[in-house]
Design an enzyme around this catalytic site. Sequence first.
Site, short mmCIF file in Angstrom:
data_model
loop_
_atom_site.label_atom_id
_atom_site.label_comp_id
_atom_site.label_asym_id
_atom_site.label_seq_id
_atom_site.Cartn_x
_atom_site.Cartn_y
_atom_site.Cartn_z
N GLY A 14 0.81 -1.22 0.00
CA GLY A 14 0.00 0.00 0.00
C GLY A 14 0.84 1.26 0.00
O GLY A 14 1.71 1.44 0.86
N VAL A 53 -2.15 -7.44 -4.33
CA VAL A 53 -1.84 -8.60 -3.49
C VAL A 53 -3.13 -9.39 -3.25
O VAL A 53 -4.13 -8.83 -2.80
CB VAL A 53 -1.20 -8.18 -2.16
N GLY A 80 -0.42 4.47 0.28
CA GLY A 80 -1.22 5.59 0.75
C GLY A 80 -0.44 6.44 1.74
O GLY A 80 0.79 6.40 1.79
N GLU A 133 -18.26 18.16 1.97
CA GLU A 133 -17.44 18.92 1.02
C GLU A 133 -17.94 18.75 -0.41
O GLU A 133 -17.97 19.71 -1.20
CB GLU A 133 -15.98 18.50 1.15
#
Length: 434
Positions: A15, A83, A17, A174
């Site tokens: 990952g 994965v 991120g 938002e």
Amino acid sequence: MNIPTSSKPRIVIIGGGFAGIALAKKLRNKNVQVVLLDKHNYHTFQPLLYQVATGGLEAGSIAYPIRKVIQEYRDFYFRLTSVKEIDTKEQKVISEIGDLHYDYLVIATGSKTNYFGNKEIERYSMSMKTIPQSLNIRSLILENFEQAVLLKDETERNLLINFVLVGAGPTGVELAGALAEMKKAILQKDYPDLDISKMEINLIQSNDRVLNTMSEKSSAEAEKFLTDLGVKVWKNIRVTNYDGRTITTNTDLTFETATVIWTAGVQGAAIRGLDAKSLVERVERIRVNEFNQVKGYENIFAIGDIASMETKEYPQGHPMMAQPAMQQGKLLGDNLVQLIGGRIMKPFEYNDKGSMATIGRNLAVVDLPKYHFSGVFAWFVWMFVHLFSLIGFKNKAVVFTNWVYNYIRFDREGRLIVRPYKKRSFTTFTSDEI
């Protein structure tokens, strides 16, 4: 995966991120071999996905190449893959491009949209967790209006220009504010042959206030900002189904819309292979101790949204936001070096720096540990924090330039249908498919 053999301990990170990148930076040029795996070759700045979806920014301005992050790191490798499974006995990850042995494994797979088991909602609604999903939403919004100008039937036309957002957390709030600003300043100019006043923006929240993770003051201010912009806020209402045209709720209230954007919940993006006792049911997060070690394993760690570190202050784990992810990634980088060197690791303590949300032009709410404020100053604070958090000078410069231009001209020039998107509608399925 064609990774060179090494005498150094191999750390595999799944990952790229906020958590994974923070960890990677901490492991730069340490006495380890690091392999970073991700299904995208870029890091996404997720807090600004809603601006891509509403044409305020182009996708490239909130993405940064992972290989550029690590290009000067010694014995550091990136592989583009998903994965599939973890083999904990053989200590290897099983991916689409092959298997890879690890000495230490870090799971930083983040989160995905949680539909709470409702397959119909999952099939017909839109989610916004990735750049492709944001681009799909942008295309769908604009295509709806392009199709609406062709219709004479008012009911069908209104179906296309009515929007329902389910979930009034930061993303929902938002996005609702951005759509309201498009309605106010842009769409009426782009589509003069449509009655844009008929456009509806409905925000549905299952409990009694928007932004329920923020202070009551900020929640009330945010709701006022939204209603002043023309957003219809519906509280204490739970969506039970959506068939591509009609939303049903746990009340008598229904909504007719061709576009539902689901921001009502997230769950961990878990990977198969871990002991079932390591997973928190329903939210699919991985149980970790104070060192982010996965319960039941000494050399497997989890950080960020996927990790559930249950403490007295956070009995259900830390908030699934960027700050906890980055702080866990940074500390784990130090702790892995300590662990490999046979030294004591440091337990994680979350430093809550506050939370914030923007509703529109000059409208935002900010909660700091000791202060709560809203309005123009909060909006500037929100902009500064997000600009500072972006990776790469170019991205910072592009986003800043876009914001200045949009502020002066009250415009969003990113409203381009560069990749047409056709959403599944109720009528496109046969009875067998449904």
